[in-house]
Design a protein around this motif. Structure first.
Motif, PDB file in Angstrom:
ATOM      1  N   CYS A  79       0.843  -1.194   0.000  1.00  0.00           N
ATOM      2  CA  CYS A  79       0.000   0.000   0.000  1.00  0.00           C
ATOM      3  C   CYS A  79       0.879   1.245   0.000  1.00  0.00           C
ATOM      4  O   CYS A  79       1.952   1.258   0.612  1.00  0.00           O
ATOM      5  CB  CYS A  79      -0.890   0.003   1.231  1.00  0.00           C
ATOM      6  SG  CYS A  79      -1.855  -1.510   1.438  1.00  0.00           S
ATOM      7  N   TYR A  80       0.410   2.270  -0.682  1.00  0.00           N
ATOM      8  CA  TYR A  80       1.141   3.530  -0.788  1.00  0.00           C
ATOM      9  C   TYR A  80       0.193   4.687  -0.526  1.00  0.00           C
ATOM     10  O   TYR A  80      -0.925   4.706  -1.034  1.00  0.00           O
ATOM     11  CB  TYR A  80       1.703   3.720  -2.197  1.00  0.00           C
ATOM     12  CG  TYR A  80       2.647   2.646  -2.639  1.00  0.00           C
ATOM     13  CD1 TYR A  80       4.011   2.759  -2.432  1.00  0.00           C
ATOM     14  CD2 TYR A  80       2.170   1.504  -3.282  1.00  0.00           C
ATOM     15  CE1 TYR A  80       4.886   1.758  -2.847  1.00  0.00           C
ATOM     16  CE2 TYR A  80       3.029   0.506  -3.703  1.00  0.00           C
ATOM     17  CZ  TYR A  80       4.378   0.645  -3.483  1.00  0.00           C
ATOM     18  OH  TYR A  80       5.233  -0.343  -3.897  1.00  0.00           O
ATOM     19  N   LEU A  81       0.659   5.664   0.230  1.00  0.00           N
ATOM     20  CA  LEU A  81      -0.030   6.934   0.348  1.00  0.00           C
ATOM     21  C   LEU A  81       0.788   7.900  -0.495  1.00  0.00           C
ATOM     22  O   LEU A  81       1.991   8.077  -0.247  1.00  0.00           O
ATOM     23  CB  LEU A  81      -0.086   7.395   1.804  1.00  0.00           C
ATOM     24  CG  LEU A  81      -0.829   8.711   2.048  1.00  0.00           C
ATOM     25  CD1 LEU A  81      -2.308   8.575   1.665  1.00  0.00           C
ATOM     26  CD2 LEU A  81      -0.686   9.144   3.489  1.00  0.00           C
ATOM     27  N   VAL A  82       0.173   8.479  -1.526  1.00  0.00           N
ATOM     28  CA  VAL A  82       0.911   9.304  -2.481  1.00  0.00           C
ATOM     29  C   VAL A  82       0.276  10.676  -2.645  1.00  0.00           C
ATOM     30  O   VAL A  82      -0.937  10.848  -2.460  1.00  0.00           O
ATOM     31  CB  VAL A  82       1.013   8.627  -3.870  1.00  0.00           C
ATOM     32  CG1 VAL A  82       1.720   7.291  -3.785  1.00  0.00           C
ATOM     33  CG2 VAL A  82      -0.336   8.475  -4.527  1.00  0.00           C
ATOM     34  N   GLN A  83       1.119  11.633  -3.020  1.00  0.00           N
ATOM     35  CA  GLN A  83       0.656  12.946  -3.474  1.00  0.00           C
ATOM     36  C   GLN A  83       0.769  12.904  -4.988  1.00  0.00           C
ATOM     37  O   GLN A  83       1.864  12.769  -5.526  1.00  0.00           O
ATOM     38  CB  GLN A  83       1.530  14.058  -2.899  1.00  0.00           C
ATOM     39  CG  GLN A  83       1.037  15.438  -3.233  1.00  0.00           C
ATOM     40  CD  GLN A  83      -0.279  15.747  -2.533  1.00  0.00           C
ATOM     41  OE1 GLN A  83      -0.408  15.525  -1.338  1.00  0.00           O
ATOM     42  NE2 GLN A  83      -1.255  16.214  -3.280  1.00  0.00           N
ATOM     43  N   ALA A  84      -0.367  12.923  -5.672  1.00  0.00           N
ATOM     44  CA  ALA A  84      -0.408  12.825  -7.133  1.00  0.00           C
ATOM     45  C   ALA A  84      -1.172  14.025  -7.664  1.00  0.00           C
ATOM     46  O   ALA A  84      -2.408  14.040  -7.631  1.00  0.00           O
ATOM     47  CB  ALA A  84      -1.062  11.522  -7.569  1.00  0.00           C
ATOM     48  N   GLY A  85      -0.440  15.042  -8.123  1.00  0.00           N
ATOM     49  CA  GLY A  85      -1.093  16.279  -8.527  1.00  0.00           C
ATOM     50  C   GLY A  85      -1.842  16.837  -7.324  1.00  0.00           C
ATOM     51  O   GLY A  85      -1.298  16.891  -6.224  1.00  0.00           O
ATOM     52  N   PRO A  86      -3.119  17.200  -7.486  1.00  0.00           N
ATOM     53  CA  PRO A  86      -3.888  17.732  -6.361  1.00  0.00           C
ATOM     54  C   PRO A  86      -4.456  16.650  -5.431  1.00  0.00           C
ATOM     55  O   PRO A  86      -5.067  16.965  -4.425  1.00  0.00           O
ATOM     56  CB  PRO A  86      -5.026  18.488  -7.051  1.00  0.00           C
ATOM     57  CG  PRO A  86      -5.238  17.728  -8.317  1.00  0.00           C
ATOM     58  CD  PRO A  86      -3.864  17.277  -8.746  1.00  0.00           C
ATOM     59  N   LEU A  87      -4.240  15.390  -5.767  1.00  0.00           N
ATOM     60  CA  LEU A  87      -4.817  14.283  -5.002  1.00  0.00           C
ATOM     61  C   LEU A  87      -3.848  13.756  -3.947  1.00  0.00           C
ATOM     62  O   LEU A  87      -2.653  13.627  -4.201  1.00  0.00           O
ATOM     63  CB  LEU A  87      -5.164  13.113  -5.926  1.00  0.00           C
ATOM     64  CG  LEU A  87      -6.054  13.378  -7.127  1.00  0.00           C
ATOM     65  CD1 LEU A  87      -6.203  12.100  -7.947  1.00  0.00           C
ATOM     66  CD2 LEU A  87      -7.400  13.906  -6.684  1.00  0.00           C
ATOM     67  N   THR A  88      -4.391  13.419  -2.794  1.00  0.00           N
ATOM     68  CA  THR A  88      -3.674  12.605  -1.820  1.00  0.00           C
ATOM     69  C   THR A  88      -4.416  11.279  -1.819  1.00  0.00           C
ATOM     70  O   THR A  88      -5.578  11.212  -1.410  1.00  0.00           O
ATOM     71  CB  THR A  88      -3.673  13.245  -0.420  1.00  0.00           C
ATOM     72  OG1 THR A  88      -3.061  14.534  -0.516  1.00  0.00           O
ATOM     73  CG2 THR A  88      -2.898  12.386   0.565  1.00  0.00           C
ATOM     74  N   ALA A  89      -3.758  10.243  -2.352  1.00  0.00           N
ATOM     75  CA  ALA A  89      -4.441   8.979  -2.636  1.00  0.00           C
ATOM     76  C   ALA A  89      -3.759   7.814  -1.933  1.00  0.00           C
ATOM     77  O   ALA A  89      -2.540   7.781  -1.800  1.00  0.00           O
ATOM     78  CB  ALA A  89      -4.441   8.728  -4.138  1.00  0.00           C
TER      79      ALA A  89
END
Length: 80
Positions: free
Chosen positions: A51-61
């Motif tokens: 599992c990964y918590l990522v900052q992708a553009g405006p998303l925190t996913a």
């Protein structure tokens, strides 16, 4: 965080996510904020996953990848 549990396409480099494609939109992963292992609910036939918590553009996913050959990616949750 809002739960989605939707299968998504994720580009990977050196076993880490680099781009998330969700609802026809590409989001470059700017940072991996956290990474952890989840054993899965084996009694329901779930495979272990990374599992990964990522900052992708405006998303925190929160992204999950089934471990092993051909493991699927899915968007587990998005931060509101």
């Amino acid at each position: 965080m809002k739960a989605y549990q939707t299968e998504v396409h994720v580009d990977v480099r050196e076993a880490r996510p680099t781009r998330l494609i969700w609802q026809g939109q590409a989001y470059p992963v700017r940072a991996v904020l956290d990474e952890w292992q989840y054993g899965g609910r084996w009694w329901l036939g779930e495979r272990p996953r990374t599992c990964y918590l990522v900052q992708a553009g405006p998303l925190t996913a929160e992204l999950h990848r089934e471990d092993g050959e051909g493991g699927r990616w899915w968007l587990a949750r998005l931060q509101d």
